[in-house]
Motif scaffolding. Structure first.
Motif: not given
Lengths: 295, 295, 295, 295
Positions: B190, B257-262, B266, B285, B287-289
């Protein structure tokens, strides 16, 4: 849902029937329906909800606070005693908030007390949109907000709560989206196609423990026949998918070590928009994988 | 390691000194060193080990089985009682195999009994190359092998054990690689550069529980200053890296967001070659890994 | 580079010797060296360059413009006629700017005229940091800047030019990094290891045509023995790597269709920091690939 | 397609009408339809085609070769002169094989001669399934096959040709899939959602030149409203998608260098199954991208 009232019926109703039909959507606030009555007819269910919310949002702060004060504490004494509105009872029970351990009850009580002292009204949250762990996170985060921001947040939560109630009770065009969906897809870029018959488990992750929500098996297209939490609301929270890829590659007959590089692949992710579509695919080989929030 | 004997010294030694220096490498089998003595001089430590193994491998099956029988049971009565070779004591103690619970002891005892009945010799495994969970997996898998394959496997394990012992006691050129390494790298695609100051935890995953082995923080190049298990042997087994990427992205000031995607990513993977290099990067990023076994 | 002067010598030199040693670094501006002389001694070559640039940057805009005016037009009449400073001659010749076609010459002339009319000074760019196509892009982009921004840009380019000249003529600690590097790595995540013996071509991409700069073959670690443009400056511009992966997978003996999904994989990317490290790996299977700017 | 005959009509037809309806599907071979007549009724168009092919496949090799000999040379004298079957004329013209340059004509003539000498029958290929470049590749590859394999390949190609002709002339259930599709999807994992309004060009790649087939713009879901070659047959061959991502990221307002890392992203891939679905997505950030053959 056989008892739902149609929007067309509402549009033609008298004030008394209109108010009676919407009783309980906004708790202890018959003036909300009365104000919305003036704005008839409504083209969509969403437009009706907007009109009801507008009746709240145009009030002065002191009136809004008085209105919020009529809501029960979350997981509080009233919920334990069963002396709250029937819709609230069902909503809180959906997360087991009516059956807390003594320790959990005390934690909620401490938070409720601190919140009430700081803001002067009870903590309101649309419990159908969050996991239990996410509610506690939100509770603690919101305790740190400025009063004005928190008032907006509380009213927004009342908006979520009442939108869900309205969608359940009124039928008609333009019903709001009340739940999103979670989907996955397993693509085997070693073999060059979808990975079928992969066992996938879904867990909800709490601060201390995890609970298994469901398990599915991918179909011939590497997808699942239904979204992963089909039939239940998607909730803000933390989740983990576990893909049993070792067994899949073993069935493909690949010559992999007895201790393969990838056996169970966990994808852990947060959901912050319970009304959104979360597509969380797994693109994999025996030696690699990737995921992303897809669409 | 001050007391290590040099390969040059060994090459010039008398048979008695040669045998004395190598005593204990192959347990209760002085004939191995005697046979290797004939093949002097050795250009490398690896060549010396090859010559010693060759002395075992040219024997008839019955003799090889008699030789294996001189090894102690794994985690057996002798280990509990302390009546096994000192090198074996240390190796088994490294995994806590000398301090099993009664339940674990009984499980090993059942496996030892079944194995002995099936193959006629004790289960031999180079314990420094495996986690405890991997040893139990290997034990069960090897119980299902054909006797001839299992004899080969047992001798190969003796090869691993003696190679490690030799590398510790003899110094000289061509020492065998006795442990691999585990490295990682966090790349933020990112931001377009390495991710610094990311907390990374490493866990060993057992069938029932996980144990935390270490934690590190990435440096300015997104790597760790030392390999992840620096100073300890890499062991065949299942591992999990947990990358605290939520805190990293929050420090970067991204609007998530307060509850992030990542939040905690693990990566769970198996190590099957303890002498290999496992590079397990995280390319991410918000939003991805993706990850892969790198080099 | 045998004739380079050491920083230590410069630090001890008289003003005359100091100025003579630095003659030509800043074209037609002996006052730059004279001003820097006051700041001796210099701990690093970079510090010396900073002092020289400072002598320029503290001047009033009118004086800075007068200074820039002493530079020749890029690819202009003077360059064609050979009547510009020797260092400028070599720098422009490195890109073939002394041997333009009539059409190209006219394009540069039009740009030079428009630029001179707009800003009142010639277009200055550090040609060793850009490809020919990138110079034309920069020329057009800078024509659109505000005069004050463009003055800053022109001085920054003089900074790049003189830094390179200084690094060539003065030896000592703290020499500036004058060129970055371009590296690649081919990782086969189908096979689970580096891809050796993969032919890789590197092209420079111009607006109309592409020119092949070099070709290399990956080594056993999937890398190249030297960076890809080793010995030449890395230039801002657009590049394309072409990986001959079809032949690689064919050698691995995989059962792929006669028209494989991947045969020649192009990775096209821009370089904007000629002093940076561009690591552009290819992570691939016969059915997928990914790349990223690595480190 | 108004003149298509229905499968039901065929199933009820007399032998004469049946044969007349299928005239020209298998060139100069009325015995094929006659043999298939015996197997009526057909539940699906595919079953009819299978029966017709079966009539060919059960013949002795010599008869099969005699049958193939009735086909015209590809791009040969007869095609130039227009003296081949009407369906063949249209099929060859679709690739411009009736309008070759003299040089191309000579290359085909040389291949036709060599092929005829080696196998004793003309080169047959279903031209609607291949690009021109892929036909030449296939021609050269098939010249190297063993005669028995090549006979099988030629009959399989006749299967493809006649299946397409049948699907055009007969309507009914179970029509064979006669063309696949090519789709794409641009996912921006920097922004966390689909990339809309990205210009995507599609090229066919020949050995010497490339030709631009189409251009599309992604919609709000990052996809294209229609498959990329909608309305035209998908052909075996080499293709390149060019994604204009620089303009997309510029519109998003990201702070990227004037020479961005990614400006035009090419994805070059081969299609080997013209009846398949090729989903070729682009998952990207300003600093990375990946693709795969999806489903």
């Amino acid at each position: 849902l056989a008892d739902r009232i149609s929007l067309a019926t509402l549009n033609d109703a008298t004030l008394d029937d209109f108010a009676a039909a919407l009783d309980g959507i906004f708790e202890h606030a018959p003036w909300v329906a009365a104000a919305a009555f003036e704005a008839r007819p409504f083209a969509t269910v969403t437009a009706l909800h907007d009109a009801m919310m507008q009746a709240v949002l145009i009030r002065a702060h002191a009136e809004q606070i008085a209105f919020i004060r009529l809501h029960p504490d979350l997981a509080g004494r009233a919920a334990r005693a069963g002396t709250i509105a029937p819709a609230s009872v069902a909503e809180q029970a959906g997360l087991g908030l009516d059956q807390l351990s003594d320790e959990e009850y005390l934690r909620f009580e401490r938070l409720n007390t601190a919140y009430g002292e700081r803001f002067g009204f009870p903590f309101v949250v649309c419990v159908r949109r969050l996991t239990r762990a996410a509610i506690l996170d939100a509770f603690e985060r919101r305790l740190g907000q400025e009063p004005e921001s928190e008032l907006k947040t509380a009213l927004a939560e009342i908006g979520y709560i009442t939108r869900l109630r309205l969608a359940e009770q009124i039928e008609g065009p333009g019903a709001p989206t009340v739940t999103g969906q979670l989907t996955t897809h397993v693509l085997d870029i070693h073999g060059g196609g979808p990975a079928a018959d992969v066992l996938v488990e879904l867990y909800e992750i709490g601060p201390a423990a995890r609970s298994r929500l469901t398990e599915v098996v991918t179909n011939a297209d590497g997808r699942t026949d239904e979204p992963l939490l089909f039939g239940a609301p998607l909730r803000m929270g933390t989740y983990e998918l576990i893909f049993h890829v070792g067994a899949y590659f073993a069935r493909r007959g690949l010559d992999l070590p007895p201790q393969p590089f990838l056996e169970h692949v966990p994808l852990r992710f947060g959901i912050s928009e319970p009304e959104g579509h979360y597509h969380v695919p797994l693109v994999l080989t025996p030696w690699s994988y990737s995921t992303y929030r897809g669409s």
